[in-house]
Scaffold this motif. Sequence first.
Motif, mmCIF file in Angstrom:
data_model
loop_
_atom_site.group_PDB
_atom_site.id
_atom_site.type_symbol
_atom_site.label_atom_id
_atom_site.label_comp_id
_atom_site.label_asym_id
_atom_site.label_seq_id
_atom_site.Cartn_x
_atom_site.Cartn_y
_atom_site.Cartn_z
ATOM 1 N N PRO A 201 0.799 -1.218 0.000
ATOM 2 C CA PRO A 201 0.000 0.000 0.000
ATOM 3 C C PRO A 201 0.839 1.278 0.000
ATOM 4 O O PRO A 201 0.428 2.279 -0.554
ATOM 5 C CB PRO A 201 -0.831 -0.091 1.273
ATOM 6 N N LEU A 202 2.023 1.234 0.624
ATOM 7 C CA LEU A 202 2.835 2.437 0.677
ATOM 8 C C LEU A 202 3.338 2.833 -0.708
ATOM 9 O O LEU A 202 3.324 4.006 -1.069
ATOM 10 C CB LEU A 202 4.012 2.222 1.627
ATOM 11 N N THR A 203 3.746 1.873 -1.511
ATOM 12 C CA THR A 203 4.242 2.200 -2.849
ATOM 13 C C THR A 203 3.118 2.593 -3.785
ATOM 14 O O THR A 203 3.335 3.339 -4.727
ATOM 15 C CB THR A 203 5.026 1.024 -3.443
ATOM 16 N N ASP A 204 1.906 2.111 -3.542
ATOM 17 C CA ASP A 204 0.786 2.510 -4.388
ATOM 18 C C ASP A 204 0.390 3.960 -4.151
ATOM 19 O O ASP A 204 -0.043 4.650 -5.072
ATOM 20 C CB ASP A 204 -0.434 1.605 -4.132
ATOM 21 N N SER A 205 0.528 4.438 -2.931
ATOM 22 C CA SER A 205 0.130 5.805 -2.626
ATOM 23 C C SER A 205 1.291 6.793 -2.774
ATOM 24 O O SER A 205 1.102 7.983 -2.597
ATOM 25 C CB SER A 205 -0.429 5.878 -1.205
ATOM 26 N N TYR A 206 2.467 6.324 -3.090
ATOM 27 C CA TYR A 206 3.630 7.197 -3.197
ATOM 28 C C TYR A 206 3.456 8.299 -4.234
ATOM 29 O O TYR A 206 3.735 9.459 -3.923
ATOM 30 C CB TYR A 206 4.875 6.356 -3.468
ATOM 31 N N LEU B 48 3.488 12.379 -3.333
ATOM 32 C CA LEU B 48 4.369 13.336 -4.006
ATOM 33 C C LEU B 48 3.583 14.430 -4.700
ATOM 34 O O LEU B 48 3.972 15.603 -4.673
ATOM 35 C CB LEU B 48 5.256 12.613 -5.013
ATOM 36 N N ALA B 49 2.484 14.070 -5.342
ATOM 37 C CA ALA B 49 1.654 15.077 -6.008
ATOM 38 C C ALA B 49 1.051 16.034 -4.991
ATOM 39 O O ALA B 49 1.008 17.255 -5.217
ATOM 40 C CB ALA B 49 0.561 14.399 -6.825
#
Length: 111
Positions: A2-7, A11-12
Motif C-alpha cells: 500500500p505504501l508504494t501505491d500511494s507514493y 508526491l503530487a
Amino acid sequence: MPLTDSYPFVLALWGWLLHLANFALPALGLATLLAPAVAGWRGLTPQRLWRAWWPLAGAGLLVLLAGLVGFGRDGRMATYAGLVLVVASLACWLQARLAPGIGSRRTPYPR
C-alpha cells in the motif's frame, strides 16, 4: 504494497502544497514585515499585531489571486508591483487607525 501505491499521490500532494505555499509567501511575508510598523512599536501586543496582519495578508492574497486570474499564471512582475502598491496603501490607512498616539493628540514640537 500500500505504501508504494500511494507514493505518487503523496508526491503530487506535497508538490501541490509547496506550490501553494510559494504562491502565498510574498503576500504573507510582506504582511509579516509591515504589521509591527502598522500596529505601532509602542504598546505592541499580539492582538494589535493580529489586527494589523490579517487585513494586509488578506489584501495581498487577493492581489496575487487577481494576478493569477488576470494573467493566467503567477509570478508576473506586474502582480508583484500591484501587491506592493495595494499592501503599502492599506498599511498607511491602517496605521492611522491602529497606531497609538498618531492623530489622536497633538505632538508638541520644540520652538
